[in-house]
Scaffold this motif. Structure first.
Motif: not given
Length: 469
Positions: A432-456
């Motif tokens: 955060l100190r070194n970069f301005k961050i822009v996500s290329l997908k909104r939250r609702d566009e990010t699909r998730l998978k649930t294994e032992l760990i939650l992942r995009p």
């Protein structure tokens, strides 16, 4: 007769003997949608549902009140069957061990996660975060877009290797490492095996599954940690702790071995467990935090302003800074609320017990769904809104103690949660100190998978712009 014992607990229609298997979606995303959708069919009390993997019942709980029954019990401490697939790698370490072995081991290891020990790792967090930032700077010279998870995962792997074993594998700087490849493969294999009941049988897994690759990965992982342990033990004997420089968790374990509290086999189990527990979960947590900051520029700038105020021109994030970065911690916790690194915790019922007015038989697998507990509107107004201010002190004090369980809860909670929050704070702060961050997908566009760990499913792609120095 067995099914009658679960009569009354909400459950979608299923088949005799086969249970819900014939209607289970084979793909990861579809399976997750089904699990979460099952709960949405029954959103009201008692917020529990039964589903059947063939003749085997699992009861999923998704309310803080029901989770409290499990988390405060001194009886139901053993993990669910899916953790058994980790035994070839982790042995009977803290994550997988039965309660009779876990109790004394947890008591023995708890002091190694005291703040006085953890603050010695701040240098490692900073050093590896600086390497991460340099790698990102190199990447964006030719491509402004970065799949941040792949970079963060290597950073987290270097951190956990250096803090647990006192030896970095240089995952961020070396192009190819057999140990790193083995870590990735074993995670993939275990998570794939968990989803396919036919592969639960060891013989079928060896003949028709990933048995041979699994054996290769286990051999690489165990050979590496065994060699590191023996080399470290030799150096400790020859040079003493002063000659080792910065102490790692392994040094504390070797000291316990010297005192006769544990043996070398126990040490290997715990070192392998630290590697598993402290790598993927933290990397995923950091990835989601950066995604959230990229989705909400006003929150990002508020967190950046706090960093500038607290840290000023200091090159590193110090241990003293960490306690003052209160808004950044709220951002991390709100991200963990919406994206808990471990979305579902499994336990085995050790004896019949009442949950939600129903008697659950001994042997039943209980799934505590943190992902849905964190979205219960009873405790989280407007649960889908990303609002870090929820975690300001006044709000926290009014909330049910088991409404927020990203590190599990009760006596068998995650021993490394302080370590994880410290690491996430420092790594996120460096980016955060070194970069301005822009996500290329909104939250609702990010699909998730649930294994032992939650992942995009498709990773998290960010546009990074260097901040002016």
């Amino acid at each position: 007769m067995h099914r009658k014992r679960f009569a009354g607990i909400p459950s979608p229609r299923s088949y005799p003997i086969l249970g819900h298997v014939p209607i289970t979606k084979p793909d990861v995303e579809g399976f997750v949608d089904q699990i979460m959708g099952m709960a949405s069919l029954y959103p009201d009390e008692p917020r529990m549902v039964t589903f059947w993997a063939g003749p085997m019942p699992s009861v999923m709980l998704y309310s803080a009140e029901l989770a409290e029954v499990i988390y405060t019990s001194s009886k139901h401490l053993n993990k669910g069957m899916f953790y058994d697939f980790l035994l070839p790698w982790l042995g009977e370490g803290l994550v997988t061990s039965k309660s009779e072995k876990w109790r004394p081991r947890r008591k023995l290891l708890t002091p190694t996660f005291h703040y006085d020990i953890l603050k010695n790792f701040v240098y490692v967090f900073n050093h590896q975060s600086e390497i991460l930032v340099n790698k990102l700077n190199e990447h964006i010279k030719t491509n402004e877009v970065v799949e941040i998870g792949s970079f963060v995962t290597l950073c987290a792997l270097d951190i956990i290797c250096e803090t647990s074993m006192g030896q970095s594998v240089n995952a961020q700087t070396l192009k190819d490492s057999e140990y790193v490849r083995a870590v990735y493969r074993i995670n993939d294999i275990v998570q794939r095996r968990q989803k396919y009941p036919l592969m639960w049988n060891d013989t079928l897994f060896w003949l028709f599954g990933d048995g041979k690759e699994h054996k290769w990965a286990i051999n690489v992982l165990h050979s590496f940690t065994r060699k590191v342990i023996m080399d470290r033990k030799t150096r400790l004997h020859e040079e003493g702790s002063a000659g080792l420089g910065r102490l790692a968790f392994l040094d504390l374990l070797l000291d316990m071995e010297k005192n006769g509290d544990i043996d070398l086999g126990d040490i290997q189990e715990e070192v392998d467990t630290f590697m598993f527990e402290g790598h993927d979960t933290t990397a995923t947590g950091i990835t989601f935090v950066l995604h959230m900051l990229g989705c909400y520029p006003e929150i990002q700038e508020k967190a950046y302003a706090e960093l500038q105020t607290i840290c000023g021109t200091s090159e590193e994030i110090t241990f003293e800074h960490l306690g003052q970065l209160k808004y950044l911690e709220c951002v991390i916790k709100e991200t963990l609320r919406l994206h808990p690194s471990v979305p579902i915790y499994a336990r085995r019922m050790e004896e019949d017990d009442k949950i939600g007015g129903f008697t659950i038989p001994a042997g039943t697998q209980i799934l505590v769904n943190a992902f849905l507990i964190h979205r219960d509107p009873k405790h989280w107004p407007d649960p889908e809104i990303f609002r870090p201010e929820r975690f300001m002190l006044e709000s926290n004090n009014r909330r049910h103690p088991f409404a927020f369980v990203p590190f599990s809860a009760g006596s068998r909670n995650c021993i490394g949660q302080r370590f994880a929050i410290m690491e996430e704070k420092i790594v996120v702060a460096w980016v955060l100190r070194n970069f301005k961050i822009v996500s290329l997908k909104r939250r609702d566009e990010t699909r998730l998978k649930t294994e032992l760990i939650l992942r995009p499913i498709e990773g998290v792609r960010l546009q990074l712009t260097p901040r002016p120095k």
